[in-house]
Design a protein around this motif. Sequence first.
Motif, PDB file in Angstrom:
ATOM      1  N   UNK A 205      10.778  11.424  12.806  1.00 57.06           N
ATOM      2  CA  UNK A 205      11.946  12.241  12.463  1.00 57.06           C
ATOM      3  C   UNK A 205      13.172  11.354  12.323  1.00 57.06           C
ATOM      4  N   UNK A 206      13.350  10.434  13.264  1.00 60.40           N
ATOM      5  CA  UNK A 206      14.508   9.535  13.225  1.00 60.40           C
ATOM      6  C   UNK A 206      14.503   8.685  11.961  1.00 60.40           C
ATOM      7  N   UNK A 207      13.348   8.110  11.613  1.00 57.31           N
ATOM      8  CA  UNK A 207      13.259   7.298  10.387  1.00 57.31           C
ATOM      9  C   UNK A 207      13.656   8.137   9.179  1.00 57.31           C
ATOM     10  N   UNK A 208      13.174   9.364   9.125  1.00 54.69           N
ATOM     11  CA  UNK A 208      13.463  10.229   7.981  1.00 54.69           C
ATOM     12  C   UNK A 208      14.918  10.654   7.969  1.00 54.69           C
ATOM     13  N   UNK A 209      15.475  11.001   9.122  1.00 58.18           N
ATOM     14  CA  UNK A 209      16.883  11.392   9.181  1.00 58.18           C
ATOM     15  C   UNK A 209      17.780  10.253   8.698  1.00 58.18           C
ATOM     16  N   UNK A 210      17.372   9.013   8.992  1.00 56.80           N
ATOM     17  CA  UNK A 210      18.187   7.847   8.603  1.00 56.80           C
ATOM     18  C   UNK A 210      17.890   7.398   7.173  1.00 56.80           C
ATOM     19  N   UNK A 211      16.906   8.057   6.525  1.00 59.52           N
ATOM     20  CA  UNK A 211      16.571   7.676   5.152  1.00 59.52           C
ATOM     21  C   UNK A 211      15.903   6.321   5.062  1.00 59.52           C
ATOM     22  N   UNK A 212      15.121   5.961   6.084  1.00 55.65           N
ATOM     23  CA  UNK A 212      14.486   4.641   6.126  1.00 55.65           C
ATOM     24  C   UNK A 212      13.034   4.696   5.681  1.00 55.65           C
ATOM     25  N   UNK A 213      12.649   3.844   4.715  1.00 54.38           N
ATOM     26  CA  UNK A 213      11.229   3.763   4.354  1.00 54.38           C
ATOM     27  C   UNK A 213      10.460   3.027   5.441  1.00 54.38           C
ATOM     28  N   UNK A 214       9.177   3.352   5.574  1.00 55.66           N
ATOM     29  CA  UNK A 214       8.372   2.693   6.614  1.00 55.66           C
ATOM     30  C   UNK A 214       6.909   2.831   6.272  1.00 55.66           C
ATOM     31  N   UNK A 215       6.095   1.936   6.864  1.00 50.07           N
ATOM     32  CA  UNK A 215       4.639   2.049   6.750  1.00 50.07           C
ATOM     33  C   UNK A 215       4.139   2.697   8.025  1.00 50.07           C
ATOM     34  N   UNK A 216       3.088   3.494   7.887  1.00 48.08           N
ATOM     35  CA  UNK A 216       2.556   4.182   9.059  1.00 48.08           C
ATOM     36  C   UNK A 216       1.092   3.829   9.230  1.00 48.08           C
ATOM     37  N   UNK A 217       0.752   3.429  10.457  1.00 48.94           N
ATOM     38  CA  UNK A 217      -0.617   3.018  10.738  1.00 48.94           C
ATOM     39  C   UNK A 217      -1.122   3.784  11.949  1.00 48.94           C
ATOM     40  N   UNK A 218      -2.330   4.293  11.838  1.00 49.49           N
ATOM     41  CA  UNK A 218      -2.927   5.036  12.958  1.00 49.49           C
ATOM     42  C   UNK A 218      -4.080   4.230  13.527  1.00 49.49           C
ATOM     43  N   UNK A 219      -4.094   3.976  14.844  1.00 48.85           N
ATOM     44  CA  UNK A 219      -5.224   3.265  15.438  1.00 48.85           C
ATOM     45  C   UNK A 219      -6.524   4.036  15.185  1.00 48.85           C
ATOM     46  N   UNK A 220      -7.617   3.286  15.033  1.00 48.20           N
ATOM     47  CA  UNK A 220      -8.910   3.906  14.712  1.00 48.20           C
ATOM     48  C   UNK A 220      -9.323   4.911  15.782  1.00 48.20           C
ATOM     49  N   UNK A 221      -9.040   4.589  17.033  1.00 46.20           N
ATOM     50  CA  UNK A 221      -9.418   5.471  18.150  1.00 46.20           C
ATOM     51  C   UNK A 221      -8.619   5.062  19.382  1.00 46.20           C
ATOM     52  N   UNK A 222      -8.795   5.798  20.484  1.00 38.27           N
ATOM     53  CA  UNK A 222      -8.028   5.508  21.697  1.00 38.27           C
ATOM     54  C   UNK A 222      -8.427   4.178  22.337  1.00 38.27           C
ATOM     55  N   UNK A 223      -9.676   3.774  22.139  1.00 37.11           N
ATOM     56  CA  UNK A 223     -10.141   2.545  22.795  1.00 37.11           C
ATOM     57  C   UNK A 223      -9.376   1.309  22.307  1.00 37.11           C
ATOM     58  N   UNK A 224      -8.955   1.354  21.050  1.00 37.05           N
ATOM     59  CA  UNK A 224      -8.186   0.235  20.483  1.00 37.05           C
ATOM     60  C   UNK A 224      -6.974  -0.096  21.353  1.00 37.05           C
ATOM     61  N   UNK A 225      -6.364   0.934  21.943  1.00 35.40           N
ATOM     62  CA  UNK A 225      -5.126   0.751  22.709  1.00 35.40           C
ATOM     63  C   UNK A 225      -5.338  -0.047  23.990  1.00 35.40           C
ATOM     64  N   UNK A 226      -6.600  -0.187  24.426  1.00 38.43           N
ATOM     65  CA  UNK A 226      -6.859  -0.899  25.663  1.00 38.43           C
ATOM     66  C   UNK A 226      -7.420  -2.301  25.413  1.00 38.43           C
ATOM     67  N   UNK A 227      -7.535  -2.681  24.150  1.00 35.94           N
ATOM     68  CA  UNK A 227      -8.095  -4.004  23.844  1.00 35.94           C
ATOM     69  C   UNK A 227      -7.103  -5.103  24.189  1.00 35.94           C
ATOM     70  N   UNK A 228      -7.630  -6.308  24.451  1.00 36.48           N
ATOM     71  CA  UNK A 228      -6.802  -7.479  24.746  1.00 36.48           C
ATOM     72  C   UNK A 228      -5.733  -7.669  23.677  1.00 36.48           C
ATOM     73  N   UNK A 229      -6.161  -7.543  22.412  1.00 35.90           N
ATOM     74  CA  UNK A 229      -5.235  -7.772  21.302  1.00 35.90           C
ATOM     75  C   UNK A 229      -4.073  -6.799  21.333  1.00 35.90           C
ATOM     76  N   UNK A 230      -4.366  -5.518  21.555  1.00 37.74           N
ATOM     77  CA  UNK A 230      -3.307  -4.519  21.564  1.00 37.74           C
ATOM     78  C   UNK A 230      -2.360  -4.747  22.730  1.00 37.74           C
ATOM     79  N   UNK A 231      -2.943  -5.032  23.906  1.00 36.67           N
ATOM     80  CA  UNK A 231      -2.118  -5.236  25.095  1.00 36.67           C
ATOM     81  C   UNK A 231      -1.250  -6.483  24.951  1.00 36.67           C
ATOM     82  N   UNK A 232      -1.767  -7.507  24.323  1.00 33.96           N
ATOM     83  CA  UNK A 232      -1.007  -8.752  24.204  1.00 33.96           C
ATOM     84  C   UNK A 232       0.013  -8.704  23.065  1.00 33.96           C
ATOM     85  N   UNK A 233      -0.368  -8.078  21.945  1.00 31.81           N
ATOM     86  CA  UNK A 233       0.474  -8.170  20.756  1.00 31.81           C
ATOM     87  C   UNK A 233       1.199  -6.896  20.368  1.00 31.81           C
ATOM     88  N   UNK A 234       0.828  -5.776  20.969  1.00 32.04           N
ATOM     89  CA  UNK A 234       1.483  -4.530  20.582  1.00 32.04           C
ATOM     90  C   UNK A 234       2.178  -3.888  21.776  1.00 32.04           C
TER      91      UNK A 234
END
Lengths: 215, 185
Positions: free
Chosen positions: A19-48
Motif C-alpha cells: 500500500x505504501x509503495x502504491x500511495x507513493x507512486x513507486x514502481x517495484x518488483x514483487x517476489x514470493x518465496x516458493x514456500x515457508x521452508x525457504x525462510x529458514x534456510x541459511x541463505x535467507x537467514x544470512x542474506x535476507x
Amino acid sequence: MTIKLIGFPYSGPTMRVIITLRELGLPYEFETPANFEVLKTEDFLANKNPFGKIPVLFDGDFRIIESRSICRYLASKYQGKNNNTILIPNDVHKAGLVDQFVSFEIFYYDPPAFKFVSQEVFAEKFWNKNPDPEIIKQGREELIKVLDIYEKLLEGKEYLNGEFSLADIYHSPYTHYVYGVAKHSELWDSRPNVKNWWNRLRNREAVKKTLEEIP
Amino acid sequence: MTIKLIGYLYSGPTMRIIITLRELGLPYEFETPANFEVLKSEDFLTNKNPFGKIPVLFDGEFRIVESRSICRYLASKYQGKNNNMILIPNDIHKAGLVDQFVSYEIFYYDPPVLKLVSQEVYAKKFWDKNPDPEIVKQGREELIKVLDIYEKLLEGKEYLNGEFSLADIYHSPNTHHVYAKYSDL
C-alpha cells in the motif's frame, strides 16, 4: 535503482508495504518465496532476514526488514517525489502524533484484530486447526474497547491524525481481514466516526487494489 | 517552554523517556500519579491518555503518549540543540536501520524479556503472586534465540547500528531489570 519486495500478498505486514509503495507512486518488483521452508534456510537467514520472516525490501543494494520500518524509510526517502502524497507530516508535532497513532496500532489495535485473523482466517487455511472461540471472544472484547476510544479520537477527523498518513495505512490489512473476510463489519459500522474512517480508507485506490489482490 | 513527564520511575517505558531526555540534555519536570486508580479517572482519560497509561509527556501545551513515540519526537525536535548527541541519524538509510532495530526491540526482544520481568520483578512486588516457572522458561528460551541473533548483528559494532541511537536506549530499561538475575544470558 530497483525496489524489490519479498513477501506474500495475503500477509498483513507485506500489504502495509505494498500500500505504501502504491500511495507513493513507486514502481517495484514483487517476489514470493516458493514456500515457508525457504525462510529458514541459511541463505535467507544470512542474506535476507536473520529472523526468518517476510517482508524484506531491497532498494538497490540497501536491505531493510520489519514492515513499519520499511514503510517509514520509503516515506522518508520518496514522499513528494513521484506525487503529492505526504505520509509523514513535515511538522514535528504532527509527525509525533502520527507516530503515536502507529504505536496505538501496534499495541492496542493490532493484537485483538489479530486474534480474529489468526482464528477465523489463518487457523484453518494454514494450520489445519479449528477456530478457538475463547481467543475470538477475548479479541472481540478488547477490540470493542479500542474502537470505542477510536470513535472519540476520530471525532471531526477524516483520518486518524486529520490528514492521511502512515498510521492509517498500517491499520488497513487486519481491519480488512476482520471487517471483510471474517465479516465482523458491525464492529466498525456501529460507530459512525470509525465507520466513515474505514470506508474512506478502504476506497483509496492503493488500499483497494492491494486488498483485492489477496488470493 | 516546559517539558513535563508523568510516569513511574520503575516503569520501563518511563525510563526510556528519562534516558532520552538526559541524553539530549533536556531539563524537565517529573510527576508521579498518586496511585494506579488515578490513571482510570475521567480527567486522566480525557486530558492525559485515553488508554489510561503512563508515560505521558507535555511539551508546553503539546501532549504526546506512547514511550517510543515520545522519544522519537524529542529526538526529532531537539537533537543537536543542547549538545552533540544524535539519536536519529540524519542519513536516511542509517535512520531506516535504527528504526529496524527499534522494531526488533518491540517484536523480538521485549516480549521474552517482559516475561521474565513480569514474573521475577513485578509478580511479588505488585500482584502478590509467585513467579510462574512456565512463563519464565518460555521467556528464557525465546530470549536465548534472540540474543544469539543479536550476537551476530553486533559483530564489529559498538552499538546496534554502529553509533549510539534511540534503538539502544529502548533496549535498556527491561534489560536492566532482567540482567541482575540473568546476566549469564
